[in-house]
Design a protein around this motif. Structure first.
Motif, mmCIF file in Angstrom:
data_model
loop_
_atom_site.group_PDB
_atom_site.id
_atom_site.type_symbol
_atom_site.label_atom_id
_atom_site.label_comp_id
_atom_site.label_asym_id
_atom_site.label_seq_id
_atom_site.Cartn_x
_atom_site.Cartn_y
_atom_site.Cartn_z
ATOM 1 N N SER A 194 90.863 30.364 49.962
ATOM 2 C CA SER A 194 91.875 30.656 51.000
ATOM 3 C C SER A 194 92.761 29.435 51.192
ATOM 4 O O SER A 194 92.264 28.312 51.254
ATOM 5 N N VAL A 195 94.060 29.680 51.304
ATOM 6 C CA VAL A 195 94.999 28.604 51.639
ATOM 7 C C VAL A 195 95.599 28.974 52.998
ATOM 8 O O VAL A 195 96.580 29.715 53.081
ATOM 9 N N ALA A 196 94.974 28.497 54.059
ATOM 10 C CA ALA A 196 95.389 28.886 55.412
ATOM 11 C C ALA A 196 96.692 28.202 55.781
ATOM 12 O O ALA A 196 96.989 27.106 55.299
ATOM 13 N N THR A 197 97.465 28.877 56.647
ATOM 14 C CA THR A 197 98.818 28.384 56.906
ATOM 15 C C THR A 197 99.078 27.957 58.346
ATOM 16 O O THR A 197 100.076 27.304 58.598
ATOM 17 N N SER A 198 98.231 28.341 59.282
ATOM 18 C CA SER A 198 98.371 27.746 60.627
ATOM 19 C C SER A 198 97.061 27.806 61.407
ATOM 20 O O SER A 198 97.074 27.882 62.628
ATOM 21 N N THR A 199 95.953 27.762 60.712
ATOM 22 C CA THR A 199 94.661 27.703 61.416
ATOM 23 C C THR A 199 94.301 26.232 61.585
ATOM 24 O O THR A 199 94.099 25.536 60.589
ATOM 25 N N THR A 200 94.225 25.788 62.790
ATOM 26 C CA THR A 200 94.131 24.346 63.015
ATOM 27 C C THR A 200 92.780 23.894 63.573
ATOM 28 O O THR A 200 92.593 22.704 63.807
ATOM 29 N N ALA A 201 91.855 24.821 63.817
ATOM 30 C CA ALA A 201 90.565 24.440 64.431
ATOM 31 C C ALA A 201 89.834 23.427 63.551
ATOM 32 O O ALA A 201 89.683 23.648 62.342
ATOM 33 N N PRO A 202 89.369 22.326 64.137
ATOM 34 C CA PRO A 202 88.700 21.290 63.339
ATOM 35 C C PRO A 202 87.497 21.804 62.557
ATOM 36 O O PRO A 202 87.234 21.344 61.443
ATOM 37 N N SER A 203 86.771 22.774 63.106
ATOM 38 C CA SER A 203 85.529 23.214 62.458
ATOM 39 C C SER A 203 85.762 23.808 61.068
ATOM 40 O O SER A 203 84.860 23.820 60.240
ATOM 41 N N LEU A 204 86.966 24.291 60.808
ATOM 42 C CA LEU A 204 87.221 24.985 59.537
ATOM 43 C C LEU A 204 87.193 24.047 58.333
ATOM 44 O O LEU A 204 86.901 24.472 57.215
ATOM 45 N N THR A 205 87.511 22.782 58.563
ATOM 46 C CA THR A 205 87.504 21.830 57.445
ATOM 47 C C THR A 205 86.623 20.612 57.764
ATOM 48 O O THR A 205 86.812 19.547 57.173
ATOM 49 N N ALA A 206 85.701 20.794 58.688
ATOM 50 C CA ALA A 206 84.809 19.680 59.041
ATOM 51 C C ALA A 206 83.899 19.357 57.860
ATOM 52 O O ALA A 206 83.593 20.235 57.050
ATOM 53 N N ALA A 207 83.454 18.113 57.791
ATOM 54 C CA ALA A 207 82.598 17.701 56.668
ATOM 55 C C ALA A 207 81.304 18.519 56.638
ATOM 56 O O ALA A 207 80.779 18.818 55.567
ATOM 57 N N ASP A 208 80.816 18.897 57.823
ATOM 58 C CA ASP A 208 79.549 19.645 57.878
ATOM 59 C C ASP A 208 79.772 21.146 58.043
ATOM 60 O O ASP A 208 78.925 21.852 58.564
ATOM 61 N N ARG A 209 80.923 21.623 57.581
ATOM 62 C CA ARG A 209 81.217 23.058 57.723
ATOM 63 C C ARG A 209 80.240 23.878 56.874
ATOM 64 O O ARG A 209 79.678 23.357 55.889
ATOM 65 N N PRO A 210 80.070 25.157 57.210
ATOM 66 C CA PRO A 210 79.167 26.000 56.426
ATOM 67 C C PRO A 210 79.653 26.170 54.988
ATOM 68 O O PRO A 210 80.854 26.037 54.721
ATOM 69 N N GLU A 211 78.729 26.509 54.128
ATOM 70 C CA GLU A 211 79.026 26.709 52.703
ATOM 71 C C GLU A 211 80.175 27.717 52.513
ATOM 72 O O GLU A 211 81.022 27.562 51.642
ATOM 73 N N GLY A 212 80.195 28.734 53.363
ATOM 74 C CA GLY A 212 81.205 29.792 53.238
ATOM 75 C C GLY A 212 82.624 29.299 53.383
ATOM 76 O O GLY A 212 83.577 29.980 52.992
ATOM 77 N N LEU A 213 82.789 28.108 53.968
ATOM 78 C CA LEU A 213 84.149 27.590 54.165
ATOM 79 C C LEU A 213 84.524 26.554 53.094
ATOM 80 O O LEU A 213 85.561 25.901 53.221
ATOM 81 N N HIS A 214 83.707 26.443 52.080
ATOM 82 C CA HIS A 214 84.015 25.436 51.051
ATOM 83 C C HIS A 214 85.186 25.857 50.170
ATOM 84 O O HIS A 214 85.707 25.040 49.406
ATOM 85 N N GLY A 215 85.593 27.100 50.275
ATOM 86 C CA GLY A 215 86.771 27.537 49.525
ATOM 87 C C GLY A 215 88.003 27.626 50.411
ATOM 88 O O GLY A 215 88.985 28.265 50.040
ATOM 89 N N TYR A 216 87.928 27.006 51.591
ATOM 90 C CA TYR A 216 88.981 27.178 52.602
ATOM 91 C C TYR A 216 89.771 25.879 52.769
ATOM 92 O O TYR A 216 89.214 24.846 53.135
ATOM 93 N N MET A 217 91.042 25.912 52.466
ATOM 94 C CA MET A 217 91.901 24.744 52.719
ATOM 95 C C MET A 217 93.101 25.176 53.554
ATOM 96 O O MET A 217 93.309 26.371 53.775
ATOM 97 N N ARG A 218 93.871 24.197 54.021
ATOM 98 C CA ARG A 218 95.011 24.590 54.857
ATOM 99 C C ARG A 218 96.187 23.636 54.667
ATOM 100 O O ARG A 218 96.002 22.430 54.542
ATOM 101 N N THR A 219 97.368 24.223 54.708
ATOM 102 C CA THR A 219 98.589 23.420 54.603
ATOM 103 C C THR A 219 99.174 23.237 56.006
ATOM 104 O O THR A 219 100.380 23.289 56.208
#
Lengths: 416, 364
Positions: free
Chosen positions: A139-164
């Motif tokens: 996923s290439v998110a475009t305005s999701t800004t919550a810190p948890s989405l890209t936190a170092a300790d985020r769940p495995e399911g979010l390892h494919g999630y980045m944001r511009t």
């Protein structure tokens, strides 16, 4: 004997599990081998790209603006990528968890989709990202800004999630510094709506405000569907804050702004909203109360954007017949542009003209983006998927007429 | 006293103790916890002294205002239930439909200056339109969704009601879009009023008094007119009423019209207080109003009124009164929890609701 059999069975099960997680089941299709699988695009067939944003409801401007940004990026690419036409699927995330889950499930069910651009709301991305990643779709998110989405300790399911888009760790701190330094506020009350975006943003702002020496007099919460804000505002009034900060969405924020003036004890208190309110829909919902209302937002003035941003605005106006209706179209443009570049980098062609895209390879390529000259500024990703910086600004509405909405004119930038 | 006589009460007590079930224990524990939270929280809040008397008056008035709207909508639920033993889940969305239609008239009148120049006439026109639309849609819903199942004992009418609710929401979404529209905010609604030394927004007494007036009017219709008598007779026993020559069909239609009219008034008042309308506006007030009807005693008209006001006041006053004193942060996010906990508690103590009567098995 029985114990030995059990031990053997356990050993086999452990081996299978290790094998499954260590990528032993990598897929090879044509010339490409990839641990998450390979998408084959026959010669002349389209490359499928998904997208999900808020396309209905009170926050429709948020999503529609970004969908347009992504569409312009595809136009600039000739609606082709790696020699194939683009087939784009846009789903409605409704800016909530249920909508995000539904949209992501629908996109994930299409095995031809190689990547998804979006969403716009952290509430939708939190369940949506893992659903897509489970299907091997980054996923290439475009305005999701919550810190948890890209936190170092985020769940495995979010390892494919980045944001511009920026991370609220930066935005919340900048907001608090504005209250403390510019407004000279020593006391702050906050309201969130339970969404990951709003709750995490106010927590960051509260912490930074306290570090600066300020006092958080009240930390309240409302539901996005609440209409009667008078009791919660009355409670806040007893704590006499200098400002009430509520980075929430249009419907509830408009009720707060409308009812703020009715509350005794808040006469000397300033209401301050967040970036979700940069929309004509807010003027429609808040009516005359929107005039002089201040909210924080990333700086969208041309000098704070990338060098090519004026070109984007021109194309936006030409294509859609109106000026940008929200403040994140440039992030969506960048998200789509980075995505198309990533696809071109990993696409492998065989002699027959078929194209092969490895899913893990695409994810890794996207996460390795460096120094892209984007519309919203430079796009450089770190290992966790944060790819954009934050430039703070404060805006103020000067007219309640939704027709008058034009970023820079209504609302006007008041800082810096 | 002989030893045998002394052991008899002890034996009875033992039998009574043996009859106590796990559910009884849980229910009593729940009651004790709620009472401790309510009493402890209230004492704690007053000891802390966070709120002034004026602020308590504000909380109470906010609650009465929203409670008045809940009560008006709840009347539609309770009347239909009283007559048909059916929960009209589309009623909240019928309320939205009336208020949404009236929005266009209200905006036109506001733009023309009529809403400020002739407030009474303008408001009457806006409410009349909302009442007409609500009554019309209520009749259509009754005709299409409920009438075919009137003599069928099944869940089909309930499912139809839910379907009608979604249909109305999405029909309005399709017709008018999903953005929030801003209801007019006339100047005369912005003032404040001195009530026994307390300043309150003028819109609050307007809403409360209008709601009370509408409810009084409805009560008089039900209690003092021939049609009202027929409604009560049908509510008591539909078959017996039909045998006595009452046109049950006409009574049902009249009931839906009355409920629709109350919803129309409630919807317009709601929108003039909260200033917003969109396709989903009716859903949550509808749910709350249904709870208010159950709380007051479903099928009981004064019960719906009392339930509506009670729910509104508990929602508004409860978080500050019960939770502030025990140090719960952000108590207003628990507003619905408090309201529904009170609902559950009242139903545990009085399953028939505040003013409800125990229904005979034939009626219930």
């Amino acid at each position: 004997m029985k114990t030995k059999l059990v031990m053997k069975a356990l050993a086999v099960a452990a081996g299978v599990a290790i094998g499954a997680t260590s990528g032993v089941s990598a897929e090879t299709v044509g010339p490409v081998t990839d641990p998450l699988g390979v998408v084959k695009i026959p010669k002349g067939a389209p490359i499928h790209i998904g997208g999900y944003w808020t396309l209905s409801g009170p926050d429709v401007n948020l999503g529609l603006d970004q969908k347009r940004g992504a569409e312009i990026a595809m136009d600039d690419h000739g609606n082709m990528v790696a020699g194939h036409p683009i087939k784009f699927y846009a789903e409605d995330s409704q800016c909530n968890a249920e909508g995000g889950q539904t949209a992501a499930t629908k996109l994930a069910s299409n095995r031809n989709i190689v990547v998804v651009v979006g969403p716009d709301c952290s509430s939708a991305g939190t369940p949506g990202g893992p659903i897509l990643w489970k299907a091997g779709i980054p996923s290439v998110a475009t305005s999701t800004t919550a810190p948890s989405l890209t936190a170092a300790d985020r769940p495995e399911g979010l390892h494919g999630y980045m944001r511009t888009i920026y991370n609220d760790l930066a935005a919340g701190a900048a907001d608090a510094e504005y209250f403390w330094n510019r407004m000279e506020c020593k006391s702050l009350a906050t309201i969130h709506d339970g969404s990951p975006y709003a709750e995490q943003l106010v927590r960051v702002a509260e912490n930074r405000f306290k570090e600066l020496g300020g006092t958080v007099t009240a930390a309240e919460a409302v539901a996005p569907t609440d209409v009667d804000m008078r009791p919660v505002l009355t409670r806040i009034a007893t704590t006499k804050p200098c400002a009430v900060y509520f980075p929430i969405f249009v419907a509830a924020a408009a009720q707060i702004v409308r009812q703020f003036g009715e509350i005794k004890g808040l006469e000397d208190t300033t209401p301050i909203g967040g970036s979700a309110l940069m929309a004509p829909g807010f003027l429609e919902a808040a009516g005359d109360s929107a005039v002089d209302f201040v909210f924080t937002n990333p700086d969208t003035s041309p000098d704070a954007m990338g060098n090519r941003y004026p070109e984007l605005v021109k194309k936006y106006k030409e294509k859609y017949g109106e000026a940008p209706i929200q403040a994140f179209h440039q992030n969506a443009y960048d998200g789509m542009a980075v995505t198309l570049m990533g696809i071109e980098k990993v696409a492998v062609k065989d002699d027959a003209g078929n194209t092969y895209i490895g899913r893990q390879a695409l994810r890794d390529t996207l996460f390795a983006t460096k120094g892209f000259d984007g519309m919203g500024g430079e796009v450089t990703c770190n290992e966790h998927g944060d790819c954009a910086g934050f430039k703070f600004a404060a805006y103020k509405f000067v007219d309640a007429d939704p027709e008058s909405f034009e970023i820079g004119k209504n609302p006007i930038k008041i800082y810096p | 006293m002989t030893a045998q006589a002394a052991s008899a009460p002890a034996g009875t007590r033992l039998k009574a103790l043996k009859r106590i079930t796990f559910v009884d224990v849980v229910l009593w524990a729940l009651r004790v916890i709620v009472v401790v939270v309510v009493v402890g929280g209230t004492i704690g809040t007053f000891v802390k002294g966070t709120y002034t008397t004026a602020q308590w008056v504000d909380f109470f008035m906010f609650g009465l205002t929203i409670g008045g709207v809940y009560a008006l909508i709840a009347l539609g639920y309770t009347m239909v239930y009283g007559i048909l033993r059916l929960i009209n889940f589309a009623h909240g969305d019928i309320t939205m439909a009336g208020a949404f239609s009236a929005y266009f008239l209200a905006s036109s009148l506001d733009r023309a200056g009529t809403l400020d120049a002739f407030p009474l006439l303008a408001m009457l026109a806006i409410m009349a339109l909302a009442m007409g639309v609500c009554a019309g849609i209520a009749l259509i819903v009754e005709h299409i969704c409920y009438r075919p199942f009137r003599h069928v004992k099944s869940l089909a009418p309930l499912i139809c009601a839910i379907g009608a609710s979604f249909f109305l929401q999405h029909a309005f979404r399709g017709m008018y879009g999903s953005t929030i529209r801003s209801y007019p905010d006339p100047e005369w609604m912005k003032g404040r009023l001195d009530l026994f030394g307390f300043e309150i927004p003028v819109v609050q007494p307007i809403v409360i008094l209008t709601a009370l007036g509408a409810m009084l009017f409805l009560y008089l219709i039900v209690q003092k007119t021939r049609m009202g008598t027929a409604m009560r007779a049908v509510s008591e026993d539909r078959d017996a009423a039909a045998l006595m020559g009452i046109d049950v069909n006409k009574v049902i239609i009249f009931t839906f019209i009355l409920g629709g009219c109350m919803a129309g008034i409630g919807g317009v008042l709601y929108c003039f207080v909260y200033k917003q309308i969109y396709y989903f506006t009716g859903f949550f007030p509808g749910i709350k109003a249904f709870c208010a009807a159950v709380l007051g005693g479903i099928g009981n008209i004064p019960g719906a009124m009392v339930g509506g006001f009670f729910l509104g006041v508990v929602e508004s006053v409860g978080p500050a009164l019960f939770l502030d004193g025990i140090g719960i942060t952000a108590p207003y996010q628990l507003r619905d929890l408090i309201a529904f906990t009170m609902l559950v508690m009242i139903l545990i103590f009085r399953p028939q609701g505040i003013l409800g009567e125990r229904l005979a098995s034939q009626r219930a």
